[in-house]
Design an enzyme around this catalytic site. Sequence first.
Site, PDB file in Angstrom:
ATOM      1  N   ASP A   1      24.969   3.513  18.863  1.00  0.00           N
ATOM      2  CA  ASP A   1      26.032   2.839  18.119  1.00  0.00           C
ATOM      3  C   ASP A   1      25.699   2.752  16.638  1.00  0.00           C
ATOM      4  O   ASP A   1      24.732   3.370  16.159  1.00  0.00           O
ATOM      5  CB  ASP A   1      26.299   1.452  18.721  1.00  0.00           C
ATOM      6  CG  ASP A   1      27.778   1.098  18.679  1.00  0.00           C
ATOM      7  OD1 ASP A   1      28.415   1.323  17.640  1.00  0.00           O
ATOM      8  OD2 ASP A   1      28.296   0.598  19.694  1.00  0.00           O
TER       9      ASP A   1
ATOM     10  N   ASN B   1      50.148  -0.944  19.192  1.00  0.00           N
ATOM     11  CA  ASN B   1      48.783  -1.305  18.814  1.00  0.00           C
ATOM     12  C   ASN B   1      47.962  -0.030  18.685  1.00  0.00           C
ATOM     13  O   ASN B   1      48.103   0.892  19.491  1.00  0.00           O
ATOM     14  CB  ASN B   1      48.151  -2.219  19.869  1.00  0.00           C
ATOM     15  CG  ASN B   1      46.685  -2.497  19.615  1.00  0.00           C
ATOM     16  OD1 ASN B   1      45.810  -1.791  20.111  1.00  0.00           O
ATOM     17  ND2 ASN B   1      46.402  -3.520  18.830  1.00  0.00           N
TER      18      ASN B   1
ATOM     19  N   GLU C   1      48.984  -2.096  13.614  1.00  0.00           N
ATOM     20  CA  GLU C   1      48.083  -1.363  12.727  1.00  0.00           C
ATOM     21  C   GLU C   1      48.759  -0.128  12.137  1.00  0.00           C
ATOM     22  O   GLU C   1      48.408   0.314  11.036  1.00  0.00           O
ATOM     23  CB  GLU C   1      46.815  -0.957  13.472  1.00  0.00           C
ATOM     24  CG  GLU C   1      45.918  -2.109  13.910  1.00  0.00           C
ATOM     25  CD  GLU C   1      46.366  -2.785  15.179  1.00  0.00           C
ATOM     26  OE1 GLU C   1      45.750  -3.791  15.572  1.00  0.00           O
ATOM     27  OE2 GLU C   1      47.360  -2.313  15.794  1.00  0.00           O
TER      28      GLU C   1
END
Length: 413
Positions: free
Chosen positions: A237, A136, A194
């Site tokens: 963010d 992952n 991925e």
Amino acid sequence: MLFREFVRKLEKDGMMVREDREVDPVLQITKLIRSHGDRPIIFSNLKGSEIEVVSNICSSRKLLSMGLGIKEKDLLKAIMRSIDEPTRPRVKDKDGYTEMECNLNLLPIPKFYSSDGGRYITSGVAVIDDEEYGLNASYHRAMVIGRDRIVMRILPRDFHRYIERGNLEFAFCIGNPVSVMISSAISVEIEKSELDIANSLYPIDLIDFDGILAPEAEIVMVCKITGESAKEGPFVDITQTLDLIRDQPVAKIERIYVKPDPLFHAILPAGYEHRLLMGLPREVTIFKEVSKVCDVVDVRLTPGGCSWLHAVVKIRKRKPDDPRNAIDHAFKGHSSLKHVFVVDEDIDIEDPESIEWAFATRFQGDRDMIMKRERGSSLDPSADPKTRETTKMGFDLTIPMDRERRYFERVEE
């Protein structure tokens, strides 16, 4: 292509800004990245480190397409094809890497904003293995809390699930191949890797660091979750607003491997690169979901919506209820969406003025709007701070099918 290959290509093509003056990675680097907009930039003289810093190399669709060796118009379809047809990368040994002192203070890790809780690794891709599910790869910001310790923002998704299953060692990779940069931001089923998607998008190699696998990155840190927690944040963010301070897992850096003259990739929080790498994969999930109910031409998460909260969906309208179905499925394709705008195929979804023109000439609020209250994005500061509930709205900006079309079309000559 590999990170340094792409950097050298951009330099050769005259697309890279080179900053040779001494730059402090604490705060000063942010101002310089912002001053050059979405242009790639390399800092060759970082205070306190001999390692060069690169930023903004994936700050536009054009750049990202160059790094993947495809045409810009084919970007979404290429990513979708790679998700549907992943291929396993080959594995090589770690020849060409050297092990450096396990000391994060030797790396030019920036503090981007004065409000940040500390210095942050923002481009780090965590690669973790599980006996059942395989490899992952996912992004996790990491705040430095010691010479060999970081506290990582880990959401309750696959990486968290791997850790809960007892997989505590992982690779934390900086300066990744372009295909890994984009694939690591994609949300897929836990059993789909991925890195297989990345290899299908543009071939990569995995490197075996004594039993820990990682893509061929500039800097690879072998880390272990300690079982401790620490305060993480504040952090600016994607919305350019402060994320909350939370107790998050601590990881210990056990070994650091670097390529010769390694390059450190710094993604500016809320910058062009951050928004594109985080938002583009959600355009793919929206496209795939809306395609289940109508004919989709294209999808964009808009810069004004922080490339996260606002989507424009271009469709070929066949039935009167196509726009409403598109709105419903867009929210399913990206649950953080707050507002969705559905437009006809004659609207340029890269042009905010064209979208607003459709809003002005084709929309009626009492007929063409959907509103609902449900859980939204934790990055939306206006949402309910406890439940994250928000008001979501969809806008049908398409031409009504019961009206003569020519009165809604833009006359050009």
